[in-house]
Scaffold this motif. Structure first.
Motif, PDB file in Angstrom:
ATOM      1  N   ILE A 127      -3.267  -7.968  -0.309  1.00 28.06           N
ATOM      2  CA  ILE A 127      -2.371  -8.424  -1.378  1.00 28.06           C
ATOM      3  C   ILE A 127      -2.004  -7.244  -2.268  1.00 28.06           C
ATOM      4  CG2 ILE A 127      -2.306  -9.809  -3.502  1.00 28.06           C
ATOM      5  CD1 ILE A 127      -3.938 -11.863  -2.132  1.00 28.06           C
ATOM      6  N   PRO A 128      -0.707  -7.106  -2.632  1.00 26.70           N
ATOM      7  CA  PRO A 128      -0.271  -5.973  -3.451  1.00 26.70           C
ATOM      8  C   PRO A 128      -1.123  -5.747  -4.689  1.00 26.70           C
ATOM      9  CG  PRO A 128       1.618  -7.201  -2.750  1.00 26.70           C
ATOM     10  CD  PRO A 128       0.433  -7.928  -2.195  1.00 26.70           C
ATOM     11  N   ALA A 129      -1.419  -6.802  -5.443  1.00 31.84           N
ATOM     12  CA  ALA A 129      -2.171  -6.598  -6.682  1.00 31.84           C
ATOM     13  C   ALA A 129      -3.551  -6.021  -6.391  1.00 31.84           C
ATOM     14  CB  ALA A 129      -2.290  -7.913  -7.442  1.00 31.84           C
ATOM     15  N   ASN A 130      -4.141  -6.431  -5.242  1.00 28.11           N
ATOM     16  CA  ASN A 130      -5.441  -5.868  -4.890  1.00 28.11           C
ATOM     17  C   ASN A 130      -5.325  -4.453  -4.373  1.00 28.11           C
ATOM     18  OD1 ASN A 130      -7.097  -7.917  -5.635  1.00 28.11           O
ATOM     19  ND2 ASN A 130      -7.182  -8.894  -3.639  1.00 28.11           N
ATOM     20  N   ARG A 131      -4.209  -4.192  -3.683  1.00 29.31           N
ATOM     21  CA  ARG A 131      -3.989  -2.846  -3.174  1.00 29.31           C
ATOM     22  C   ARG A 131      -3.894  -1.861  -4.334  1.00 29.31           C
ATOM     23  NH1 ARG A 131       0.924  -1.439  -0.723  1.00 29.31           N
ATOM     24  NH2 ARG A 131       1.444  -3.634  -0.684  1.00 29.31           N
ATOM     25  N   VAL A 132      -3.270  -2.321  -5.416  1.00 31.93           N
ATOM     26  CA  VAL A 132      -3.132  -1.481  -6.598  1.00 31.93           C
ATOM     27  C   VAL A 132      -4.496  -1.193  -7.194  1.00 31.93           C
ATOM     28  CG1 VAL A 132      -2.270  -1.412  -8.948  1.00 31.93           C
ATOM     29  CG2 VAL A 132      -0.859  -2.317  -7.134  1.00 31.93           C
ATOM     30  N   ALA A 133      -5.337  -2.229  -7.241  1.00 29.55           N
ATOM     31  CA  ALA A 133      -6.658  -2.055  -7.843  1.00 29.55           C
ATOM     32  C   ALA A 133      -7.463  -1.014  -7.087  1.00 29.55           C
ATOM     33  CB  ALA A 133      -7.393  -3.392  -7.858  1.00 29.55           C
ATOM     34  N   ARG A 134      -7.138  -0.871  -5.796  1.00 31.67           N
ATOM     35  CA  ARG A 134      -7.884   0.113  -5.011  1.00 31.67           C
ATOM     36  C   ARG A 134      -7.234   1.486  -5.051  1.00 31.67           C
ATOM     37  NH1 ARG A 134      -7.531  -3.716  -1.024  1.00 31.67           N
ATOM     38  NH2 ARG A 134      -6.099  -2.347   0.082  1.00 31.67           N
ATOM     39  N   ALA A 135      -5.983   1.543  -5.512  1.00 26.76           N
ATOM     40  CA  ALA A 135      -5.196   2.778  -5.397  1.00 26.76           C
ATOM     41  C   ALA A 135      -5.909   3.948  -6.038  1.00 26.76           C
ATOM     42  CB  ALA A 135      -3.825   2.587  -6.050  1.00 26.76           C
ATOM     43  N   GLY A 136      -6.000   5.027  -5.284  1.00 29.80           N
ATOM     44  CA  GLY A 136      -6.548   6.237  -5.860  1.00 29.80           C
ATOM     45  C   GLY A 136      -8.041   6.199  -6.113  1.00 29.80           C
ATOM     46  N   SER A 137      -8.697   5.112  -5.723  1.00 30.86           N
ATOM     47  CA  SER A 137     -10.145   5.079  -5.984  1.00 30.86           C
ATOM     48  C   SER A 137     -10.878   5.501  -4.715  1.00 30.86           C
ATOM     49  CB  SER A 137     -10.578   3.706  -6.457  1.00 30.86           C
ATOM     50  OG  SER A 137     -10.316   2.743  -5.462  1.00 30.86           O
ATOM     51  N   ARG A 138     -12.092   5.055  -4.544  1.00 30.24           N
ATOM     52  CA  ARG A 138     -12.876   5.513  -3.383  1.00 30.24           C
ATOM     53  C   ARG A 138     -12.210   5.176  -2.040  1.00 30.24           C
ATOM     54  NH1 ARG A 138     -15.674   0.613  -3.507  1.00 30.24           N
ATOM     55  NH2 ARG A 138     -15.505  -0.382  -5.508  1.00 30.24           N
ATOM     56  N   GLY A 139     -12.753   5.736  -0.988  1.00 23.48           N
ATOM     57  CA  GLY A 139     -12.130   5.652   0.333  1.00 23.48           C
ATOM     58  C   GLY A 139     -11.962   4.233   0.838  1.00 23.48           C
ATOM     59  N   TRP A 140     -11.152   4.086   1.893  1.00 24.45           N
ATOM     60  CA  TRP A 140     -10.822   2.738   2.376  1.00 24.45           C
ATOM     61  C   TRP A 140     -12.030   2.043   2.950  1.00 24.45           C
ATOM     62  CZ3 TRP A 140     -11.599   1.581   7.467  1.00 24.45           C
ATOM     63  CH2 TRP A 140     -11.723   2.668   8.353  1.00 24.45           C
ATOM     64  N   LEU A 141     -12.961   2.807   3.527  1.00 24.92           N
ATOM     65  CA  LEU A 141     -14.114   2.182   4.148  1.00 24.92           C
ATOM     66  C   LEU A 141     -15.023   1.563   3.094  1.00 24.92           C
ATOM     67  CD1 LEU A 141     -15.271   1.618   6.868  1.00 24.92           C
ATOM     68  CD2 LEU A 141     -16.568   3.737   6.758  1.00 24.92           C
ATOM     69  N   ARG A 142     -15.212   2.302   1.983  1.00 25.69           N
ATOM     70  CA  ARG A 142     -16.076   1.764   0.935  1.00 25.69           C
ATOM     71  C   ARG A 142     -15.421   0.566   0.263  1.00 25.69           C
ATOM     72  NH1 ARG A 142     -18.126   6.348  -2.940  1.00 25.69           N
ATOM     73  NH2 ARG A 142     -19.392   4.647  -3.736  1.00 25.69           N
ATOM     74  N   SER A 143     -14.073   0.640   0.124  1.00 23.40           N
ATOM     75  CA  SER A 143     -13.368  -0.503  -0.480  1.00 23.40           C
ATOM     76  C   SER A 143     -13.511  -1.731   0.402  1.00 23.40           C
ATOM     77  CB  SER A 143     -11.886  -0.188  -0.638  1.00 23.40           C
ATOM     78  OG  SER A 143     -11.706   0.924  -1.450  1.00 23.40           O
TER      79      SER A 143
END
Lengths: 290, 328
Positions: free
Chosen positions: A253-269
């Motif tokens: 979901i876009p809003a969740n994608r934003v929350a992850r943006a620029g933070s830790r790697g995709w695997l940890r997310s």
């Protein structure tokens, strides 16, 4: 704009419903064969439940299909109801207490009772199962729709109003996208709850996975335990599978994608999203089952 | 034709003891930067919000370019005005570029124009488009977020900008930078701006004209210089600390008090648009009695001396004495 696009997609799907149904049927058959192969896998085929399922695949697959169909139908109606109701309760706060009073009361009644109480009214049709399933789902869904809409920051709405968006635009472009993570989490919880309740629909002669329990007690004989095991395993299968699929949907979901943006790697997310965390996205009330 | 006209505008809330805004009549000319200044609860934000009809007046009317705003539809009125708020209110689920493009999209501009416009605006507010376009508000600092907020408000080239304490939540250092940027932008674009603040320094620095408000009433509406030299009453006197000569010097530009003889090379320089207070500070800092004045391109256009500053201060003092004598 997404509401129009959604409408366009809906119209196309409706027009192509026959080919889609045919394709869906073939897909289901193929999936069924695949699933049967799973029960034949070396380690798993030691379990009596899987052996029973393999030998009586059309019966088990039939139950599975009915279970799935009922779940999807009831959820579709439940979501279609919950969203408008949720929007109304969010907009008109005085509706909060009466609405949740009713939904909570329904949720408190044991599902078995709800099914049997409807028998004189709707007989042995699908509706006897569908109505309680829809009603139960409402409790979770409406609550999450309202919570999702409440979570939109006030200044974002004020900015949207001040720059000239009308009510509908604010709802569709700002409030709804921001509320979506909580709403989808609610759908996920409601799905798992509904799958569990659907198993009890066997009480009102619905041939779903709950039927295996009745088959076992009435004429199981030596097959009794394998039948029960098969039913239990496939219900869990369905519930866990639905949970994982919906978590994947939540992830993109876009809003969740934003929350992850620029933070830790995709695997940890990804790992983080699979671990149950905050109350708002998990059901604090233990789902009713039997 | 004034860009905005307020005619006997009042607002009372039913449950409150006293009215929020009392009989305000003002005219704001096109291209003017008008600051609404006053303590909390004086009605300045209420007045601002009545301009884009987020709040409706209890009585009186407001006109935009001669048309009563009640005759325009809410959405078309608001799309003609840029609105910047203290908490910024960027859409967290959209990129910086999408945020800026909001109003042009609502107006149905062609896609290419929307994209080039958002890049142009990001540059204008000091954010490099290539690196900021795709970011999300969450990844920006408070100052950067408000720059995006400003770009978003300017996107559809509105005639009027409404700004409600936009720099209130920002740290003091960044606030100074943003004020500078805003003044630069205003010099280029010459928008009609209504700016609400309770920070007196900010008000004096930014305003072409100042509206001093107290308890819902407009106490004085004039240029900062006139208000400082002729405060209407004790409230204004105390609020703006009008007896402070340095404050008075802060509203006189170097350009207006300089000699037009550029000095020889080698002297310290000051920008012509800065105030005499800054010039005094510079002169005391480098211990010189005069510094060269430059324009924005860096060319020398004159020099400012300590003597000229002394005379400006004396003039103000004389006017204050005359005003005090006249009121006795």
């Amino acid at each position: 704009m997404w509401p129009l696009r959604l409408l366009a997609v809906g119209i196309v799907v409706w027009l192509l419903r026959l080919p889609i149904a045919w394709a869906g049927g073939r897909l289901a058959l193929a999936a069924g064969h695949l699933l049967q192969r799973v029960t034949q896998v070396p380690l798993l085929n030691r379990f009596p439940g899987f052996q029973y399922a393999n030998q009586n695949w059309d019966i088990v697959a039939g139950y599975f299909g009915v279970h799935l169909r009922l779940t999807v139908e009831s959820l579709a109606v439940a979501i279609a109801l919950a969203i408008p109701v949720g929007i109304l309760v969010h907009r008109f706060r005085w509706l909060y207490i009466p609405t949740f009073g009713v939904l909570d009361a329904i949720y408190t009644v044991p599902s078995i009772a709800l099914f049997t109480l409807l028998l004189p009214v709707t007989g042995l049709s699908d509706w006897t199962a569908l109505i309680p399933m829809i009603a139960y789902a409402q409790f979770v869904l409406v609550r999450n729709v309202v919570a999702g809409l409440d979570s939109v920051p006030a200044e974002v709405k004020e900015a949207a109003r001040g720059m000239g968006m009308n009510r509908f635009q604010i709802l569709s472009k700002v409030e709804f996208p921001l509320a979506l993570p909580v709403i989808v989490a609610g759908i996920r919880i409601a799905t798992v709850v509904t799958i569990g309740i659907a198993a009890l629909a066997a009480l009102v002669a619905i041939p779903d996975l709950g039927r295996t329990f009745f088959d076992a007690t009435t004429n199981g004989g030596t097959n009794a335990f394998p039948m029960i095991e098969a039913g239990a395993v496939f219900v869990s299968f369905l519930a866990i599978g639905a949970d994982l699929v919906l978590r994947a949907v939540e992830y993109v979901i876009p809003a969740n994608r934003v929350a992850r943006a620029g933070s830790r790697g995709w695997l940890r997310s990804l790992a983080g999203s699979l671990i149950p965390s905050r109350v708002a996205t998990e059901d604090p009330v233990a789902p009713q089952s039997a | 034709m004034p860009a905005l006209t307020f005619s006997h505008v009042s607002k009372s809330y039913q449950k409150a003891g006293r009215p929020a805004v009392v009989d305000v009549t003002l005219a704001v000319e096109s291209g003017e930067f008008v600051v609404l200044l006053g303590p909390s609860g004086c009605g300045k934000t209420t007045l601002l919000k009545m301009t884009n009809r987020l709040i409706e007046p209890t009585s009186g009317s407001i006109s935009l370019d001669g048309t009563d705003i009640r005759e325009l539809s809410l959405t078309s009125l608001r799309r003609r005005m840029g609105y910047v708020i203290q908490q910024v209110g960027l859409f967290p689920h959209l990129t910086v570029a999408s945020n800026v493009q909001t109003v042009p999209r609502l107006l149905g501009w062609p896609k290419a124009k929307i994209r080039s416009r958002s890049d142009e605006l990001l540059e204008l507010v000091g954010l490099e488009p290539a690196s900021y376009r795709r970011r999300y508000p969450r990844q920006l600092s408070g100052g950067q977020q408000q720059r995006v907020g400003l770009a978003r408000a300017l996107a559809a080239d509105p005639a009027v900008m409404l700004m409600d304490e936009p720099f209130g939540a920002i740290d003091a250092i960044t606030r100074g930078n943003l004020q500078d940027q805003l003044m630069q932008i205003q010099r280029r674009l010459r928008k009609t701006v209504l700016f609400v603040t309770h920070d007196v320094e900010e008000a004096i620095r930014l305003a072409d004209r100042l509206v001093v408000m107290e308890s819902g009433c407009v106490v004085q509406y004039d240029t900062p210089f006139n208000i400082l030299t002729n405060p209407a009453n004790d409230f204004v006197r105390e609020l703006l600390n009008t007896n402070d000569v340095l404050r008075e010097l802060s509203v006189i530009s170097v350009r207006s008090a300089m000699d037009s003889v550029p000095p020889a090379a080698g002297d310290t320089e000051i920008l012509g648009t800065r105030s005499l207070r800054d010039a005094l500070s510079l002169m005391l800092g480098v211990d010189r009695a005069s510094v060269a004045v430059v324009d924005e391109a860096g060319a020398r256009i004159g020099s400012i001396t300590m003597e000229a500053i002394r005379q400006a201060g004396a003039k103000g003092r004389a006017e204050r004495i005359a005003a005090a004598a006249g009121s006795v």
